[in-house]
Design a protein around this motif. Structure first.
Motif, PDB file in Angstrom:
ATOM      1  N   GLN A 185       0.825  -1.203   0.000  1.00 18.57           N
ATOM      2  CA  GLN A 185       0.000   0.000   0.000  1.00 18.57           C
ATOM      3  C   GLN A 185       0.860   1.254   0.000  1.00 18.57           C
ATOM      4  OE1 GLN A 185      -2.889  -1.242  -0.987  1.00 18.57           O
ATOM      5  NE2 GLN A 185      -4.136  -0.225   0.550  1.00 18.57           N
ATOM      6  N   GLU A 186       1.881   1.282   0.831  1.00 19.03           N
ATOM      7  CA  GLU A 186       2.802   2.412   0.877  1.00 19.03           C
ATOM      8  C   GLU A 186       4.119   1.965   1.489  1.00 19.03           C
ATOM      9  OE1 GLU A 186       1.935   5.072   4.633  1.00 19.03           O
ATOM     10  OE2 GLU A 186       0.032   4.716   3.582  1.00 19.03           O
ATOM     11  N   THR A 187       5.160   2.704   1.214  1.00 15.51           N
ATOM     12  CA  THR A 187       6.486   2.346   1.733  1.00 15.51           C
ATOM     13  C   THR A 187       7.092   3.520   2.491  1.00 15.51           C
ATOM     14  OG1 THR A 187       7.592   3.038  -0.308  1.00 15.51           O
ATOM     15  CG2 THR A 187       6.915   0.729  -0.153  1.00 15.51           C
ATOM     16  N   GLN A 188       8.081   3.219   3.291  1.00 16.54           N
ATOM     17  CA  GLN A 188       8.775   4.228   4.083  1.00 16.54           C
ATOM     18  C   GLN A 188       9.513   5.207   3.174  1.00 16.54           C
ATOM     19  OE1 GLN A 188      11.743   2.465   6.550  1.00 16.54           O
ATOM     20  NE2 GLN A 188      12.275   4.358   7.615  1.00 16.54           N
ATOM     21  N   LEU A 189       9.394   6.499   3.466  1.00 16.23           N
ATOM     22  CA  LEU A 189      10.085   7.512   2.685  1.00 16.23           C
ATOM     23  C   LEU A 189      11.577   7.495   2.996  1.00 16.23           C
ATOM     24  CD1 LEU A 189       7.566  10.479   3.061  1.00 16.23           C
ATOM     25  CD2 LEU A 189       7.893   8.999   1.067  1.00 16.23           C
ATOM     26  N   PRO A 190      12.416   7.804   2.010  1.00 15.52           N
ATOM     27  CA  PRO A 190      13.864   7.837   2.269  1.00 15.52           C
ATOM     28  C   PRO A 190      14.199   8.864   3.354  1.00 15.52           C
ATOM     29  CG  PRO A 190      13.383   7.948  -0.084  1.00 15.52           C
ATOM     30  CD  PRO A 190      12.076   8.145   0.621  1.00 15.52           C
ATOM     31  N   MET A 191      15.146   8.509   4.192  1.00 19.70           N
ATOM     32  CA  MET A 191      15.570   9.411   5.265  1.00 19.70           C
ATOM     33  C   MET A 191      16.603  10.404   4.727  1.00 19.70           C
ATOM     34  SD  MET A 191      15.848   6.775   8.490  1.00 19.70           S
ATOM     35  CE  MET A 191      16.262   8.124   9.607  1.00 19.70           C
ATOM     36  N   LYS A 192      16.436  11.654   5.098  1.00 15.72           N
ATOM     37  CA  LYS A 192      17.354  12.692   4.638  1.00 15.72           C
ATOM     38  C   LYS A 192      18.735  12.505   5.263  1.00 15.72           C
ATOM     39  CE  LYS A 192      13.783  16.196   3.879  1.00 15.72           C
ATOM     40  NZ  LYS A 192      13.307  17.560   4.241  1.00 15.72           N
ATOM     41  N   GLY A 193      19.732  12.850   4.517  1.00 20.37           N
ATOM     42  CA  GLY A 193      21.085  12.809   5.047  1.00 20.37           C
ATOM     43  C   GLY A 193      21.811  11.504   4.817  1.00 20.37           C
ATOM     44  N   LEU A 194      21.120  10.486   4.323  1.00 17.96           N
ATOM     45  CA  LEU A 194      21.776   9.205   4.075  1.00 17.96           C
ATOM     46  C   LEU A 194      22.576   9.269   2.773  1.00 17.96           C
ATOM     47  CD1 LEU A 194      19.018   6.565   4.990  1.00 17.96           C
ATOM     48  CD2 LEU A 194      20.996   7.267   6.357  1.00 17.96           C
ATOM     49  N   THR A 195      23.813   8.806   2.840  1.00 19.49           N
ATOM     50  CA  THR A 195      24.668   8.823   1.652  1.00 19.49           C
ATOM     51  C   THR A 195      24.419   7.633   0.739  1.00 19.49           C
ATOM     52  OG1 THR A 195      26.400   7.690   2.910  1.00 19.49           O
ATOM     53  CG2 THR A 195      26.471  10.113   2.849  1.00 19.49           C
ATOM     54  N   SER A 196      23.838   6.580   1.269  1.00 16.89           N
ATOM     55  CA  SER A 196      23.524   5.413   0.448  1.00 16.89           C
ATOM     56  C   SER A 196      22.156   4.870   0.841  1.00 16.89           C
ATOM     57  CB  SER A 196      24.587   4.322   0.621  1.00 16.89           C
ATOM     58  OG  SER A 196      24.652   3.898   1.977  1.00 16.89           O
ATOM     59  N   ALA A 197      21.472   4.288  -0.105  1.00 17.53           N
ATOM     60  CA  ALA A 197      20.124   3.768   0.155  1.00 17.53           C
ATOM     61  C   ALA A 197      20.205   2.517   1.030  1.00 17.53           C
ATOM     62  CB  ALA A 197      19.423   3.447  -1.151  1.00 17.53           C
ATOM     63  N   PRO A 198      19.323   2.392   2.037  1.00 15.45           N
ATOM     64  CA  PRO A 198      19.311   1.181   2.869  1.00 15.45           C
ATOM     65  C   PRO A 198      18.858  -0.022   2.057  1.00 15.45           C
ATOM     66  CG  PRO A 198      17.390   2.536   3.335  1.00 15.45           C
ATOM     67  CD  PRO A 198      18.262   3.338   2.415  1.00 15.45           C
ATOM     68  N   ARG A 199      19.244  -1.199   2.474  1.00 15.05           N
ATOM     69  CA  ARG A 199      18.853  -2.416   1.759  1.00 15.05           C
ATOM     70  C   ARG A 199      17.375  -2.717   1.931  1.00 15.05           C
ATOM     71  NH1 ARG A 199      22.430  -7.382   3.202  1.00 15.05           N
ATOM     72  NH2 ARG A 199      21.058  -8.245   1.581  1.00 15.05           N
ATOM     73  N   TYR A 200      16.823  -2.374   3.105  1.00 13.32           N
ATOM     74  CA  TYR A 200      15.420  -2.664   3.381  1.00 13.32           C
ATOM     75  C   TYR A 200      14.708  -1.424   3.917  1.00 13.32           C
ATOM     76  CZ  TYR A 200      16.498  -7.615   2.817  1.00 13.32           C
ATOM     77  OH  TYR A 200      16.877  -8.820   2.299  1.00 13.32           O
ATOM     78  N   LYS A 201      13.389  -1.442   3.768  1.00  8.01           N
ATOM     79  CA  LYS A 201      12.559  -0.372   4.297  1.00  8.01           C
ATOM     80  C   LYS A 201      11.218  -0.951   4.717  1.00  8.01           C
ATOM     81  CE  LYS A 201      10.914   0.848  -0.355  1.00  8.01           C
ATOM     82  NZ  LYS A 201      10.862   1.911  -1.384  1.00  8.01           N
ATOM     83  N   ARG A 202      10.493  -0.212   5.535  1.00 13.07           N
ATOM     84  CA  ARG A 202       9.184  -0.683   5.990  1.00 13.07           C
ATOM     85  C   ARG A 202       8.145  -0.481   4.892  1.00 13.07           C
ATOM     86  NH1 ARG A 202      10.604   2.192  10.497  1.00 13.07           N
ATOM     87  NH2 ARG A 202       9.050   3.803  10.029  1.00 13.07           N
ATOM     88  N   ALA A 203       7.234  -1.472   4.817  1.00 10.85           N
ATOM     89  CA  ALA A 203       6.148  -1.375   3.841  1.00 10.85           C
ATOM     90  C   ALA A 203       4.842  -1.772   4.498  1.00 10.85           C
ATOM     91  CB  ALA A 203       6.423  -2.279   2.637  1.00 10.85           C
ATOM     92  N   LEU A 204       3.789  -0.989   4.223  1.00  6.00           N
ATOM     93  CA  LEU A 204       2.445  -1.289   4.705  1.00  6.00           C
ATOM     94  C   LEU A 204       1.731  -2.112   3.646  1.00  6.00           C
ATOM     95  CD1 LEU A 204       0.104  -0.856   6.754  1.00  6.00           C
ATOM     96  CD2 LEU A 204      -0.480   1.200   5.437  1.00  6.00           C
ATOM     97  N   LEU A 205       1.203  -3.278   4.030  1.00  6.19           N
ATOM     98  CA  LEU A 205       0.528  -4.161   3.088  1.00  6.19           C
ATOM     99  C   LEU A 205      -0.978  -3.930   3.092  1.00  6.19           C
ATOM    100  CD1 LEU A 205       2.469  -7.465   3.850  1.00  6.19           C
ATOM    101  CD2 LEU A 205       3.038  -5.647   2.212  1.00  6.19           C
ATOM    102  N   ASP A 206      -1.651  -4.506   2.095  1.00 10.00           N
ATOM    103  CA  ASP A 206      -3.098  -4.319   1.972  1.00 10.00           C
ATOM    104  C   ASP A 206      -3.887  -4.986   3.083  1.00 10.00           C
ATOM    105  OD1 ASP A 206      -2.374  -6.804   1.050  1.00 10.00           O
ATOM    106  OD2 ASP A 206      -3.744  -6.826  -0.654  1.00 10.00           O
TER     107      ASP A 206
END
Length: 238
Positions: A185-206
């Motif tokens: 349904q939606e995913t966690q927004l990228p955090m400011k200040g990070l130099t590299s993208a994290p491997r995982y993020k939180r996601a809200l399912l249906d």
């Protein structure tokens, strides 16, 4: 029943169950088929007979007999106690009165496990705290509380094939398929200040649950989930 092993008795009762469920019966003047009565007799004997297992083999949904009472295993946790060795912490629920009991066993301690009947049903729908199911061969409809599915109840949906574990005709536990498809349904927004993208993020399912998914996934994508540990398996490419 002398000379018949638990395994043989189990196989015979499963065979009779299959024949009855497919409409193969023998009529009697009493209005009940011989096979149906034989099945009930065999199943009662099988349940009361049980089998000895080590406590480390116990899993949620198992039924055991202890001190003349019958219990369903709610939780089973392996604990390491340093130099004191390991133990199995088990939460039990009395089948007859619903009371809970917490016990600790040694991993190799013998426990009397009672066989239960497992039947396949299709989920029609859920409403409140109840799941409405139908047996696809006989069209028998049953209502069961959602809590017998445990945390996996969140994955229930219409037309899903589920398994009920029955003891004396009562549903003690239930399970959903190991792998199910959900929509992000939606995913966690990228955090400011990070130099590299994290491997995982939180996601809200249906279904309302939140899990960790690879960072490349976006809202609207269908993914396969492992319902045993709520983990991401793969994209659903159907």
């Amino acid at each position: 029943m002398r000379g018949i092993s638990s395994r043989s008795l189990y196989s015979l009762s499963r065979s009779l169950l299959s024949r009855v469920s497919h409409g193969i019966t023998v009529a009697t003047s009493g209005g009940c088929s011989r096979e149906t009565r034989a099945l009930g007799s065999l199943w009662s004997a099988l349940q009361s007979r049980g089998v000895k297992v080590n406590a480390i083999q116990l899993r949620p949904g198992n039924v055991i007999e202890r001190t003349g009472r019958t219990f369903r295993v709610v939780e089973s946790e392996h604990k390491q106690q340093g130099r004191g060795g390991a133990s199995i912490q088990v939460e039990l629920r009395d089948v007859d009165n619903g009371s809970k009991l917490n016990l600790r066993f040694g991993p190799e301690e013998s426990v009397e496990k009672v066989f239960v009947q497992e039947k396949s049903f299709t989920c029609l729908y859920t409403e409140g705290d109840t799941a409405f199911l139908i047996e696809p061969d006989t069209f028998e409809q049953v209502e069961v509380p959602l809590d017998i599915f445990g945390k996996a109840a969140v994955y229930l949906k219409e037309e899903m094939r589920v398994q009920l574990q029955l003891y004396d005709g009562r549903a003690l536990s239930a399970s959903v398929p190991k792998h199910v498809t959900c929509t992000i349904q939606e995913t966690q927004l990228p955090m400011k200040g990070l130099t590299s993208a994290p491997r995982y993020k939180r996601a809200l399912l249906d279904n309302g649950s939140t899990i960790q998914v690879p960072s490349y996934l976006e809202a609207g994508e269908k993914i396969v989930i492992n319902t045993e540990d709520d983990s991401f398996v793969k994209r659903d490419n159907k």
